[in-house]
Design a protein around this motif. Structure first.
Motif, short mmCIF file in Angstrom:
data_model
loop_
_atom_site.label_atom_id
_atom_site.label_comp_id
_atom_site.label_asym_id
_atom_site.label_seq_id
_atom_site.Cartn_x
_atom_site.Cartn_y
_atom_site.Cartn_z
N PHE A 288 0.83 -1.21 0.00
CA PHE A 288 0.00 0.00 0.00
C PHE A 288 0.87 1.26 0.00
O PHE A 288 0.65 2.18 -0.78
CB PHE A 288 -0.94 0.01 1.22
N LEU A 289 1.89 1.28 0.86
CA LEU A 289 2.73 2.46 0.98
C LEU A 289 3.64 2.68 -0.23
O LEU A 289 3.80 3.81 -0.70
CB LEU A 289 3.59 2.37 2.25
N LEU A 290 4.22 1.60 -0.75
CA LEU A 290 5.19 1.74 -1.83
C LEU A 290 4.57 1.78 -3.22
O LEU A 290 5.06 2.48 -4.10
CB LEU A 290 6.21 0.60 -1.77
N PHE A 291 3.48 1.03 -3.42
CA PHE A 291 2.94 0.88 -4.77
C PHE A 291 1.53 1.41 -4.92
O PHE A 291 0.96 1.34 -6.01
CB PHE A 291 2.99 -0.58 -5.20
N GLY A 292 0.93 1.88 -3.84
CA GLY A 292 -0.41 2.43 -3.94
C GLY A 292 -1.49 1.39 -4.14
O GLY A 292 -2.57 1.69 -4.64
N THR A 293 -1.22 0.15 -3.76
CA THR A 293 -2.23 -0.90 -3.86
C THR A 293 -3.38 -0.56 -2.92
O THR A 293 -3.15 -0.28 -1.75
CB THR A 293 -1.62 -2.27 -3.46
N PRO A 294 -4.61 -0.57 -3.42
CA PRO A 294 -5.72 -0.18 -2.55
C PRO A 294 -5.93 -1.16 -1.40
O PRO A 294 -5.78 -2.37 -1.56
CB PRO A 294 -6.93 -0.17 -3.49
N LEU A 295 -6.26 -0.60 -0.25
CA LEU A 295 -6.59 -1.42 0.91
C LEU A 295 -8.09 -1.66 0.91
O LEU A 295 -8.88 -0.76 1.21
CB LEU A 295 -6.17 -0.73 2.21
#
Length: 100
Positions: free
Chosen positions: A74-81
């Motif tokens: 989430f922090l590095l790649f912006g993967t949605p939580l």
């Protein structure tokens, strides 16, 4: 695995396409190199766990690895939580708390 992939590319006649400058520039991008480094470190940490920890600590470390992987992606790649991901992390955290 690498040798099998190269052999398969030769078999399919697509090895030249695979090593073209366009594909190499994508592989050498910061995002892909970050993924390679993260996954390599996960493998090294897992190897350390398997060699040096007992079974209880291995279970706890594996559970925490799932949570940290989700948070770092989430922090590095912006993967949605998603709700499912957050609920999974909470369940893993609760399981670790009960287990230890």
């Amino acid at each position: 695995s690498l040798l099998v992939n190269v052999a398969f590319l030769f078999w399919e006649g697509r090895f030249g396409e695979a090593i073209s400058s366009d594909n190499i520039s994508v592989i050498l991008s910061l995002r892909v190199l970050s993924i390679i480094v993260i996954m390599s470190s996960v493998g090294l940490v897992t190897g350390f766990f398997l060699k040096h920890l007992d079974s209880v600590l291995k279970s706890v470390a594996s559970a925490l690895e799932v949570v940290f992987t989700m948070l770092l992606s989430f922090l590095l790649f912006g993967t949605p939580l998603t709700v499912v991901a957050i609920l999974s992390a909470v369940l893993v955290g609760a399981g670790v708390a009960l287990y230890s």
